[in-house]
Enzyme design. Structure first.
Site, PDB file in Angstrom:
ATOM      1  N   GLY A 188       0.861  -1.185   0.000  1.00 54.46           N
ATOM      2  CA  GLY A 188       0.000   0.000   0.000  1.00 54.46           C
ATOM      3  C   GLY A 188       0.894   1.230   0.000  1.00 54.46           C
ATOM      4  O   GLY A 188       1.298   1.728   1.052  1.00 54.46           O
TER       5      GLY A 188
ATOM      6  N   ASP B 240       2.294  -2.304  -4.454  1.00 56.64           N
ATOM      7  CA  ASP B 240       0.958  -1.707  -4.565  1.00 56.64           C
ATOM      8  C   ASP B 240       0.278  -2.309  -5.788  1.00 56.64           C
ATOM      9  O   ASP B 240       0.936  -2.628  -6.792  1.00 56.64           O
ATOM     10  CB  ASP B 240       1.056  -0.177  -4.713  1.00 56.64           C
ATOM     11  CG  ASP B 240      -0.263   0.530  -4.372  1.00 56.64           C
ATOM     12  OD1 ASP B 240      -0.319   1.184  -3.310  1.00 56.64           O
ATOM     13  OD2 ASP B 240      -1.234   0.403  -5.156  1.00 56.64           O
TER      14      ASP B 240
ATOM     15  N   ARG C 288     -13.924   5.507  10.810  1.00 54.30           N
ATOM     16  CA  ARG C 288     -12.964   4.455  10.455  1.00 54.30           C
ATOM     17  C   ARG C 288     -13.681   3.108  10.310  1.00 54.30           C
ATOM     18  O   ARG C 288     -13.355   2.312   9.424  1.00 54.30           O
ATOM     19  CB  ARG C 288     -11.875   4.370  11.516  1.00 54.30           C
ATOM     20  CG  ARG C 288     -11.015   5.642  11.612  1.00 54.30           C
ATOM     21  CD  ARG C 288     -10.095   5.557  12.821  1.00 54.30           C
ATOM     22  NE  ARG C 288      -9.251   6.725  12.984  1.00 54.30           N
ATOM     23  CZ  ARG C 288      -9.614   7.833  13.647  1.00 54.30           C
ATOM     24  NH1 ARG C 288     -10.817   7.921  14.188  1.00 54.30           N
ATOM     25  NH2 ARG C 288      -8.768   8.840  13.772  1.00 54.30           N
TER      26      ARG C 288
ATOM     27  N   ASN D  16      -7.255   1.220   8.323  1.00 53.50           N
ATOM     28  CA  ASN D  16      -8.388   1.353   9.253  1.00 53.50           C
ATOM     29  C   ASN D  16      -9.563   0.472   8.882  1.00 53.50           C
ATOM     30  O   ASN D  16      -9.698   0.124   7.705  1.00 53.50           O
ATOM     31  CB  ASN D  16      -8.837   2.818   9.270  1.00 53.50           C
ATOM     32  CG  ASN D  16      -8.036   3.656  10.239  1.00 53.50           C
ATOM     33  OD1 ASN D  16      -7.762   3.216  11.349  1.00 53.50           O
ATOM     34  ND2 ASN D  16      -7.676   4.864   9.819  1.00 53.50           N
TER      35      ASN D  16
ATOM     36  N   ASP E 265      -2.788   8.765  18.327  1.00 51.16           N
ATOM     37  CA  ASP E 265      -3.647   9.505  19.263  1.00 51.16           C
ATOM     38  C   ASP E 265      -2.848   9.902  20.505  1.00 51.16           C
ATOM     39  O   ASP E 265      -3.025  11.007  21.046  1.00 51.16           O
ATOM     40  CB  ASP E 265      -4.844   8.631  19.674  1.00 51.16           C
ATOM     41  CG  ASP E 265      -5.429   7.919  18.475  1.00 51.16           C
ATOM     42  OD1 ASP E 265      -6.427   8.382  17.924  1.00 51.16           O
ATOM     43  OD2 ASP E 265      -4.832   6.902  18.060  1.00 51.16           O
TER      44      ASP E 265
ATOM     45  N   ARG F 255      -0.860  12.859  19.595  1.00 44.82           N
ATOM     46  CA  ARG F 255      -1.714  14.056  19.548  1.00 44.82           C
ATOM     47  C   ARG F 255      -2.012  14.554  20.966  1.00 44.82           C
ATOM     48  O   ARG F 255      -2.008  15.756  21.241  1.00 44.82           O
ATOM     49  CB  ARG F 255      -3.020  13.720  18.806  1.00 44.82           C
ATOM     50  CG  ARG F 255      -2.810  13.520  17.310  1.00 44.82           C
ATOM     51  CD  ARG F 255      -4.044  12.923  16.626  1.00 44.82           C
ATOM     52  NE  ARG F 255      -3.880  12.887  15.180  1.00 44.82           N
ATOM     53  CZ  ARG F 255      -4.521  12.056  14.370  1.00 44.82           C
ATOM     54  NH1 ARG F 255      -5.380  11.161  14.856  1.00 44.82           N
ATOM     55  NH2 ARG F 255      -4.329  12.109  13.069  1.00 44.82           N
TER      56      ARG F 255
ATOM     57  N   HIS G 167      -8.457   2.898  18.231  1.00 49.19           N
ATOM     58  CA  HIS G 167      -8.016   4.066  17.449  1.00 49.19           C
ATOM     59  C   HIS G 167      -9.265   4.521  16.705  1.00 49.19           C
ATOM     60  O   HIS G 167      -9.542   4.092  15.587  1.00 49.19           O
ATOM     61  CB  HIS G 167      -6.900   3.672  16.468  1.00 49.19           C
ATOM     62  CG  HIS G 167      -6.590   4.758  15.470  1.00 49.19           C
ATOM     63  ND1 HIS G 167      -6.179   6.014  15.830  1.00 49.19           N
ATOM     64  CD2 HIS G 167      -6.651   4.766  14.120  1.00 49.19           C
ATOM     65  CE1 HIS G 167      -5.994   6.748  14.755  1.00 49.19           C
ATOM     66  NE2 HIS G 167      -6.282   6.020  13.693  1.00 49.19           N
TER      67      HIS G 167
HETATM   68  N1  LIG Z   1      -3.566   3.789  11.684  1.00 50.01           N
HETATM   69  C1  LIG Z   1      -3.643   5.105  11.569  1.00 50.01           C
HETATM   70  O1  LIG Z   1      -3.416   5.837  12.540  1.00 50.01           O
HETATM   71  C2  LIG Z   1      -3.983   5.674  10.248  1.00 50.01           C
HETATM   72  C3  LIG Z   1      -4.510   4.854   9.301  1.00 50.01           C
HETATM   73  N2  LIG Z   1      -4.841   5.327   8.076  1.00 50.01           N
HETATM   74  C4  LIG Z   1      -5.398   4.362   7.149  1.00 50.01           C
HETATM   75  O2  LIG Z   1      -4.381   3.889   6.273  1.00 50.01           O
HETATM   76  C5  LIG Z   1      -5.006   3.396   5.071  1.00 50.01           C
HETATM   77  C6  LIG Z   1      -4.302   3.970   3.860  1.00 50.01           C
HETATM   78  O3  LIG Z   1      -4.543   5.356   3.799  1.00 50.01           O
HETATM   79  P1  LIG Z   1      -3.908   6.259   2.627  1.00 50.01           P
HETATM   80  O4  LIG Z   1      -2.507   5.869   2.396  1.00 50.01           O
HETATM   81  O5  LIG Z   1      -4.268   7.644   2.914  1.00 50.01           O
HETATM   82  O6  LIG Z   1      -4.771   5.745   1.381  1.00 50.01           O
HETATM   83  P2  LIG Z   1      -4.333   5.808  -0.157  1.00 50.01           P
HETATM   84  O7  LIG Z   1      -5.586   5.629  -0.936  1.00 50.01           O
HETATM   85  O8  LIG Z   1      -3.478   6.994  -0.392  1.00 50.01           O
HETATM   86  O9  LIG Z   1      -3.418   4.510  -0.323  1.00 50.01           O
HETATM   87  C7  LIG Z   1      -3.914   3.211  -0.277  1.00 50.01           C
HETATM   88  C8  LIG Z   1      -3.115   2.399  -1.272  1.00 50.01           C
HETATM   89  O10 LIG Z   1      -3.523   1.037  -1.165  1.00 50.01           O
HETATM   90  C9  LIG Z   1      -3.437   0.495  -2.491  1.00 50.01           C
HETATM   91  N3  LIG Z   1      -4.217  -0.735  -2.570  1.00 50.01           N
HETATM   92  C10 LIG Z   1      -5.569  -0.851  -2.577  1.00 50.01           C
HETATM   93  N4  LIG Z   1      -5.906  -2.154  -2.715  1.00 50.01           N
HETATM   94  C11 LIG Z   1      -4.749  -2.860  -2.763  1.00 50.01           C
HETATM   95  C12 LIG Z   1      -4.436  -4.231  -2.884  1.00 50.01           C
HETATM   96  N5  LIG Z   1      -5.401  -5.169  -2.987  1.00 50.01           N
HETATM   97  N6  LIG Z   1      -3.146  -4.601  -2.896  1.00 50.01           N
HETATM   98  C13 LIG Z   1      -2.164  -3.674  -2.825  1.00 50.01           C
HETATM   99  N7  LIG Z   1      -2.397  -2.347  -2.714  1.00 50.01           N
HETATM  100  C14 LIG Z   1      -3.675  -1.951  -2.668  1.00 50.01           C
HETATM  101  C15 LIG Z   1      -3.955   1.613  -3.378  1.00 50.01           C
HETATM  102  O11 LIG Z   1      -3.573   1.420  -4.729  1.00 50.01           O
HETATM  103  C16 LIG Z   1      -3.322   2.836  -2.731  1.00 50.01           C
HETATM  104  O12 LIG Z   1      -2.092   3.184  -3.323  1.00 50.01           O
HETATM  105  C17 LIG Z   1      -6.482   3.781   5.179  1.00 50.01           C
HETATM  106  O13 LIG Z   1      -7.238   2.686   5.616  1.00 50.01           O
HETATM  107  C18 LIG Z   1      -6.484   4.880   6.233  1.00 50.01           C
HETATM  108  O14 LIG Z   1      -7.707   5.017   6.896  1.00 50.01           O
HETATM  109  C19 LIG Z   1      -4.633   6.633   7.733  1.00 50.01           C
HETATM  110  C20 LIG Z   1      -4.078   7.495   8.641  1.00 50.01           C
HETATM  111  C21 LIG Z   1      -3.765   7.103   9.993  1.00 50.01           C
HETATM  112  C1  LIG Z   2      -7.047   8.672   9.557  1.00 44.22           C
HETATM  113  C2  LIG Z   2      -6.695   8.299  10.903  1.00 44.22           C
HETATM  114  O1  LIG Z   2      -6.951   7.210  11.357  1.00 44.22           O
HETATM  115  C3  LIG Z   2      -6.040   9.279  11.737  1.00 44.22           C
HETATM  116  O2  LIG Z   2      -5.439  10.236  11.263  1.00 44.22           O
HETATM  117  O3  LIG Z   2      -6.141   9.152  12.971  1.00 44.22           O
END
Ligand SMILES: NC(=O)C1=CN([C@@H]2O[C@H](COP(=O)(O)OP(=O)(O)OC[C@H]3O[C@@H](n4cnc5c(N)ncnc54)[C@H](O)[C@@H]3O)[C@@H](O)[C@H]2O)C=CC1
Ligand SMILES: CC(=O)C(=O)O
Length: 309
Positions: free
Chosen positions: A7, A32, A85, A117, A145, A148, A172
């Site tokens: 990803g 990816d 989420r 998430n 969190d 933050r 989270h």
């Molecule tokens: N744990 C945390 O504190 C946080 C978690 N997140 C989560 O992280 C995740 C990713 O967020 P972003 O990077 O902003 O999203 P994004 O959309 O920018 O990136 C997701 C990537 O996953 C790829 N992808 C989708 N299906 C796939 C598959 N089957 N195999 C391989 N790659 C695949 C997409 O092509 C894309 O490049 C989301 O679920 C988001 O909610 C985001 C911010 C904080």
């Molecule tokens: C998107 C998310 O999970 C965060 O920023 O906390």
């Protein structure tokens, strides 16, 4: 240490960049479904490496994850403005059913670090799908969190966030619990320190900090579509703890018993080193905080139990 990242979107690429700048990896492989995106991110991040250290960064296939010690899972979809989420669960669980199988085939000895998430439920799904021991599947949980919370408390108290010792527990997400009763500035309870410096932590101030932590993602997503720098740095911090076998205490999520709820993934302070998570600390909580942590854990367990695996 070799790291894989599945990803290579905003979160995966921010994590790769933060790992490069921290110098925690010798090699990073980005995978990816969108190969062009992985190639572009890998090249862009590789251009930062000469300013930091000797990390090699490439795009690759699952086969290229062979020998990785940590694989970060940041694939799937993120929240749209106003979305919770938990609403991402159906789509991201479907993505993980395929991805975890591929990762385990290529890299069965890796520690899996889940970022997608709803991260606690995705961590428990990954534990079930991989068959790995719970301590080797770590979800980033409330590491962000907690950062933050420390940042906002530090700003109020006029001290560095690194001198604030305070934790966010549970999900989270919306049901998370800010542990006020154990929060310290240095070794002083935050309320006492705040009173000493004439900046009392009254109910209004505590509510503002709670909102600033609990609603941070919603506010940032409203403004720029997603969050990535904070979690990217948090993921790199977790990788560093594993790479250096630090036995450091971080609020991460993995499957364990929490506040009387059996086998649930949510965050409490946990000890983290080269083998993954080894211990969970039992935090000091008020009755209200303990009840809120139990409710958060129960909700997560129920949500996981309803997911078809
Ligand atoms: N744990 C945390 O504190 C946080 C978690 N997140 C989560 O992280 C995740 C990713 O967020 P972003 O990077 O902003 O999203 P994004 O959309 O920018 O990136 C997701 C990537 O996953 C790829 N992808 C989708 N299906 C796939 C598959 N089957 N195999 C391989 N790659 C695949 C997409 O092509 C894309 O490049 C989301 O679920 C988001 O909610 C985001 C911010 C904080
Ligand atoms: C998107 C998310 O999970 C965060 O920023 O906390």
């Amino acid at each position: 240490m070799k790291i894989g990242i599945v990803g290579a979107g905003m979160v995966g690429s921010a994590a790769a960049f933060a790992c490069v700048m921290r110098g925690v990896a010798s090699r990073i492989v980005l995978v990816d479904i969108n190969r062009a995106r992985a190639l572009a991110e890998a090249e862009d991040i590789a251009h930062a490496a000469p300013f930091a250290g000797a990390t090699r960064v490439d795009a690759g296939s699952y086969d290229d994850l062979k020998g990785a010690q940590v694989v970060i899972l940041s694939c799937g979809v993120g929240q749209k403005p106003g979305e919770t989420r938990l609403e991402l669960l159906g789509l991201n669980a479907a993505v993980f059913r395929d991805v975890v199988t591929e990762v385990m085939r290529a890299s069965p000895d890796a520690i899996l670090l889940v970022a997608s998430n709803p991260v606690d439920v995705m961590g428990q799904i990954t534990t079930a799908l991989s068959g790995l021991p719970p301590g080797r599947v770590i979800a980033s949980g409330t590491i962000l969190d907690t950062a933050r919370y420390r940042w906002l408390l530090g700003r109020h108290l006029g001290i560095a966030p690194q001198s604030v010792h305070a934790y966010v527990l549970g999900e989270h997400g919306d049901s998370e619990v800010l542990a006020w009763s154990s929060a310290r500035a240095g070794s002083v309870p935050v309320g006492d320190f705040a009173a000493q410096i004439g900046k009392p932590l009254d109910a209004g101030q505590m509510a503002r900090i709670d909102k600033g932590v609990r609603r941070a993602a919603y506010t940032i997503i409203e403004g720029k579509g997603a969050t990535w720098y904070g979690i990217g740095a948090g993921l790199a911090r977790i990788v560093a703890a594993i790479a250096r076998d630090e036995q450091t205490v971080l609020t991460v999520s993995c499957v364990s018993d929490v506040q009387g709820v059996r086998e649930v993934a949510c965050s409490v302070p946990r000890v983290l080193g080269a083998g993954g998570v080894t211990e969970a600390l039992v935090p000091e909580l008020s009755t209200d905080e303990a009840d809120a942590l139990r409710a958060s854990a129960e909700m997560l367990k129920e949500t996981f139990s309803a997911v078809p695996l």
